[in-house]
Motif scaffolding. Sequence first.
Motif, PDB file in Angstrom:
ATOM      1  N   PRO A 441      19.162 -15.886  -5.021  1.00 24.72           N
ATOM      2  CA  PRO A 441      18.912 -14.647  -4.272  1.00 24.72           C
ATOM      3  C   PRO A 441      18.412 -13.484  -5.108  1.00 24.72           C
ATOM      4  CG  PRO A 441      20.892 -15.687  -3.446  1.00 24.72           C
ATOM      5  CD  PRO A 441      20.454 -16.493  -4.644  1.00 24.72           C
ATOM      6  N   VAL A 442      18.838 -13.382  -6.361  1.00 24.55           N
ATOM      7  CA  VAL A 442      18.365 -12.264  -7.171  1.00 24.55           C
ATOM      8  C   VAL A 442      16.851 -12.363  -7.392  1.00 24.55           C
ATOM      9  CG1 VAL A 442      18.727 -13.322  -9.452  1.00 24.55           C
ATOM     10  CG2 VAL A 442      18.902 -10.845  -9.191  1.00 24.55           C
ATOM     11  N   ASN A 443      16.323 -13.577  -7.485  1.00 24.01           N
ATOM     12  CA  ASN A 443      14.869 -13.749  -7.597  1.00 24.01           C
ATOM     13  C   ASN A 443      14.164 -13.234  -6.350  1.00 24.01           C
ATOM     14  OD1 ASN A 443      15.879 -16.831  -8.943  1.00 24.01           O
ATOM     15  ND2 ASN A 443      14.942 -15.241 -10.188  1.00 24.01           N
ATOM     16  N   TYR A 444      14.721 -13.558  -5.184  1.00 19.07           N
ATOM     17  CA  TYR A 444      14.108 -13.125  -3.932  1.00 19.07           C
ATOM     18  C   TYR A 444      14.246 -11.625  -3.727  1.00 19.07           C
ATOM     19  CZ  TYR A 444      12.999 -17.757  -2.119  1.00 19.07           C
ATOM     20  OH  TYR A 444      12.433 -18.989  -1.928  1.00 19.07           O
ATOM     21  N   ASN A 445      15.426 -11.082  -4.029  1.00 21.60           N
ATOM     22  CA  ASN A 445      15.619  -9.636  -3.879  1.00 21.60           C
ATOM     23  C   ASN A 445      14.580  -8.858  -4.674  1.00 21.60           C
ATOM     24  OD1 ASN A 445      17.854 -10.301  -2.373  1.00 21.60           O
ATOM     25  ND2 ASN A 445      19.366  -9.637  -3.891  1.00 21.60           N
ATOM     26  N   ALA A 446      14.444  -9.234  -5.942  1.00 25.41           N
ATOM     27  CA  ALA A 446      13.509  -8.516  -6.816  1.00 25.41           C
ATOM     28  C   ALA A 446      12.063  -8.729  -6.368  1.00 25.41           C
ATOM     29  CB  ALA A 446      13.691  -8.985  -8.258  1.00 25.41           C
ATOM     30  N   TRP A 447      11.717  -9.955  -5.973  1.00 25.03           N
ATOM     31  CA  TRP A 447      10.350 -10.261  -5.553  1.00 25.03           C
ATOM     32  C   TRP A 447       9.960  -9.442  -4.331  1.00 25.03           C
ATOM     33  CZ3 TRP A 447       7.639 -12.352  -1.424  1.00 25.03           C
ATOM     34  CH2 TRP A 447       6.376 -12.874  -1.703  1.00 25.03           C
ATOM     35  N   ILE A 448      10.866  -9.343  -3.368  1.00 25.82           N
ATOM     36  CA  ILE A 448      10.583  -8.597  -2.132  1.00 25.82           C
ATOM     37  C   ILE A 448      10.468  -7.099  -2.422  1.00 25.82           C
ATOM     38  CG2 ILE A 448      11.561  -7.930   0.089  1.00 25.82           C
ATOM     39  CD1 ILE A 448      12.790 -10.792   0.177  1.00 25.82           C
ATOM     40  N   ILE A 449      11.374  -6.564  -3.242  1.00 25.18           N
ATOM     41  CA  ILE A 449      11.355  -5.128  -3.541  1.00 25.18           C
ATOM     42  C   ILE A 449      10.089  -4.743  -4.305  1.00 25.18           C
ATOM     43  CG2 ILE A 449      12.485  -3.300  -4.867  1.00 25.18           C
ATOM     44  CD1 ILE A 449      15.170  -4.680  -4.222  1.00 25.18           C
ATOM     45  N   VAL A 450       9.781  -5.484  -5.366  1.00 26.59           N
ATOM     46  CA  VAL A 450       8.595  -5.178  -6.166  1.00 26.59           C
ATOM     47  C   VAL A 450       7.330  -5.358  -5.343  1.00 26.59           C
ATOM     48  CG1 VAL A 450       7.254  -5.856  -8.183  1.00 26.59           C
ATOM     49  CG2 VAL A 450       9.741  -5.727  -8.339  1.00 26.59           C
ATOM     50  N   GLY A 451       7.265  -6.429  -4.568  1.00 25.89           N
ATOM     51  CA  GLY A 451       6.095  -6.671  -3.738  1.00 25.89           C
ATOM     52  C   GLY A 451       5.877  -5.589  -2.705  1.00 25.89           C
ATOM     53  N   THR A 452       6.964  -5.102  -2.122  1.00 22.91           N
ATOM     54  CA  THR A 452       6.859  -4.040  -1.129  1.00 22.91           C
ATOM     55  C   THR A 452       6.366  -2.740  -1.763  1.00 22.91           C
ATOM     56  OG1 THR A 452       8.643  -5.019   0.188  1.00 22.91           O
ATOM     57  CG2 THR A 452       8.132  -2.709   0.592  1.00 22.91           C
ATOM     58  N   ILE A 453       6.894  -2.425  -2.939  1.00 25.94           N
ATOM     59  CA  ILE A 453       6.480  -1.190  -3.616  1.00 25.94           C
ATOM     60  C   ILE A 453       4.989  -1.210  -3.933  1.00 25.94           C
ATOM     61  CG2 ILE A 453       6.723   0.143  -5.752  1.00 25.94           C
ATOM     62  CD1 ILE A 453       9.701  -0.634  -5.745  1.00 25.94           C
ATOM     63  N   PHE A 454       4.515  -2.309  -4.486  1.00 26.54           N
ATOM     64  CA  PHE A 454       3.129  -2.341  -4.948  1.00 26.54           C
ATOM     65  C   PHE A 454       2.139  -2.637  -3.827  1.00 26.54           C
ATOM     66  CE2 PHE A 454       5.117  -2.441  -9.042  1.00 26.54           C
ATOM     67  CZ  PHE A 454       4.186  -1.849  -9.879  1.00 26.54           C
ATOM     68  N   ASN A 455       2.531  -3.474  -2.864  1.00 26.38           N
ATOM     69  CA  ASN A 455       1.569  -3.881  -1.846  1.00 26.38           C
ATOM     70  C   ASN A 455       1.644  -3.056  -0.570  1.00 26.38           C
ATOM     71  OD1 ASN A 455       0.154  -6.438  -2.857  1.00 26.38           O
ATOM     72  ND2 ASN A 455       2.299  -6.837  -3.322  1.00 26.38           N
ATOM     73  N   PHE A 456       2.581  -2.143  -0.497  1.00 23.51           N
ATOM     74  CA  PHE A 456       2.630  -1.249   0.666  1.00 23.51           C
ATOM     75  C   PHE A 456       2.521   0.198   0.245  1.00 23.51           C
ATOM     76  CE2 PHE A 456       4.965   1.322   3.806  1.00 23.51           C
ATOM     77  CZ  PHE A 456       4.166   1.064   4.919  1.00 23.51           C
ATOM     78  N   PHE A 457       3.481   0.667  -0.534  1.00 24.97           N
ATOM     79  CA  PHE A 457       3.504   2.089  -0.878  1.00 24.97           C
ATOM     80  C   PHE A 457       2.359   2.462  -1.821  1.00 24.97           C
ATOM     81  CE2 PHE A 457       7.957   1.288   0.342  1.00 24.97           C
ATOM     82  CZ  PHE A 457       8.077   2.245   1.328  1.00 24.97           C
ATOM     83  N   ILE A 458       2.194   1.713  -2.902  1.00 25.89           N
ATOM     84  CA  ILE A 458       1.133   2.075  -3.842  1.00 25.89           C
ATOM     85  C   ILE A 458      -0.232   1.799  -3.233  1.00 25.89           C
ATOM     86  CG2 ILE A 458       0.101   1.473  -6.073  1.00 25.89           C
ATOM     87  CD1 ILE A 458       2.853   1.209  -7.205  1.00 25.89           C
ATOM     88  N   PHE A 459      -0.371   0.679  -2.518  1.00 26.83           N
ATOM     89  CA  PHE A 459      -1.654   0.401  -1.871  1.00 26.83           C
ATOM     90  C   PHE A 459      -1.986   1.468  -0.828  1.00 26.83           C
ATOM     91  CE2 PHE A 459      -4.170  -1.487   1.550  1.00 26.83           C
ATOM     92  CZ  PHE A 459      -5.251  -1.980   0.833  1.00 26.83           C
TER      93      PHE A 459
END
Length: 528
Positions: A441-459
């Motif tokens: 789960p820690v892999n998924y938690n981090a993957w989802i959080i980082v992906g959301t930051i870069f592919n939604f907010f920063i984009f």
Amino acid sequence: MSRAKFFLIALICSFSWYLVPGYLFTTLTSISWVCWVFSKSVTAQQIGSGMRGLGLGALTLDWSAVASFLSSPLVSPFFSIVNVFAGYFLIVYIAIPIGYWALDLYGARRFPIFSSHLFTAQGQVYNISAIVNDKFELNLSNYEEQGRIHLSMLFSLTYGFGFATIASTLTHVALFYGREIYERYRASYKGKEDIHTKLMKRYKDIPSWWFYMLLVVTMAVSLALCIFLNNQVQMPWWGLLFAAAMAFTFTLPISIITATTNQTPGLNIITEYAMGLIYPGRPIANVCFKTFGYMSMSQAVSFLSDFKLGHYMKIPPRSMFLVQFIGTILAGTINLAVAWWLLTSITNICQDELLPTDSPWTCPGDRVFFDASVIWGLVGPRRIFGPLGNYEAMNWFFLGGAIGPVIVWLLHKSFPKHSWIPLINLPVLLGATAMMPPATPVNYNAWIIVGTIFNFFIFRYRKQWWQRYNYILSAALDAGVAFMGVLLYFSVGMEGKGLTWWGTDGEHCPLAQCPTAKGIVVDGCPLN
């Protein structure tokens, strides 16, 4: 700032930082603060452990934990990340808690909530060596004496949702892309060439006989292995042809899912299941069939992906082919040599019960591969997911997975103005946890959080920065971790030198692996 300069700066930062979670402060790989607060509660640690529980609140400051199993989240589209998050939340935070605590499905409380091990009905780790004879086949009398194999709640549900993923892939592609596939196929003969194809005409194309010759040679060598080394390989010659046919059938639909979502459903479960039904009791044959079926498809998708990149980057096709061919030979040879060296030089490698808690040689991925060979090959699906096993009801997931995309497609046709409906990708959603285990789960938690930051907010708010640097950053982070990982291994890992303090003593969730059923005795766990 130029892309080259940005890449170099990000590479140096990634390289330098990985020294901390990779060696000096390894607990940062899984910051499971819930376990620290509730140090004596089994249930709390099951919920909060990022490595051996549900990972509620678990975080990481280690890039290798972010991108090691699901690839870099910076290169996945946001709708794909949302689908993965929805599936992950559904399975880990709804289905598993209900099945484990509320319903106690299949006596799940007798076992850890998150584990890839196989268990007896008494909650003990199954003794696999006792049920294997000299020919690596099932010793039926010893198996009946030890009893049926039991799985953890997460492991069993992962297989169930894996069944649904395979079925949904076929129906999803047929409904949403069937017409487009047909039209593209017709257009390939008489359609207009796009600008990329026109520019690539400057280079000599790859002769078809290169591919045919490579196919004939590899098939001939593989058939020779199956026929003349059958005692070692176990797989009959027809198994190779069947595996190749499965890989050929699934390559197109899975390639479409990969191209649109950057997530690749695997054929591992269906190949294991099919061979286990047809040819039970032979684990080596099952593993070989899985490799020829699943990995052939996976490598085909990777091959197509690289050629697509080369097409857009205007790399000569023949150069791409030669690089692929030579790279495959080199990688296969080096991987085999390294694996042989590790197996012969490291004591108790991959046997986590015999290794210290901080050992890097527990081989979580290989553990899952080994257990799969036992489930599908040695014991066989009839004694696990069939009438002779505990998990026969899991087969209903096939039907659910096949029906799911039909419902989404009908909703899309009924409400065509709602553009978000076709973005519901059930092969990705249902297969969200396909990598668990060995992913945690820690892999998924981090993957989802980082992906959301870069592919939604920063984009959304810094689109120009995202377009210029996003993929460069992803490559730099990966490279920095890789270089430092190699440096750490050759400088301190080979000598067995490490630090011993609280920050290198795991994630501090020792009770997360404990069962919660009454009367189950496990070393290091409180008796309920």
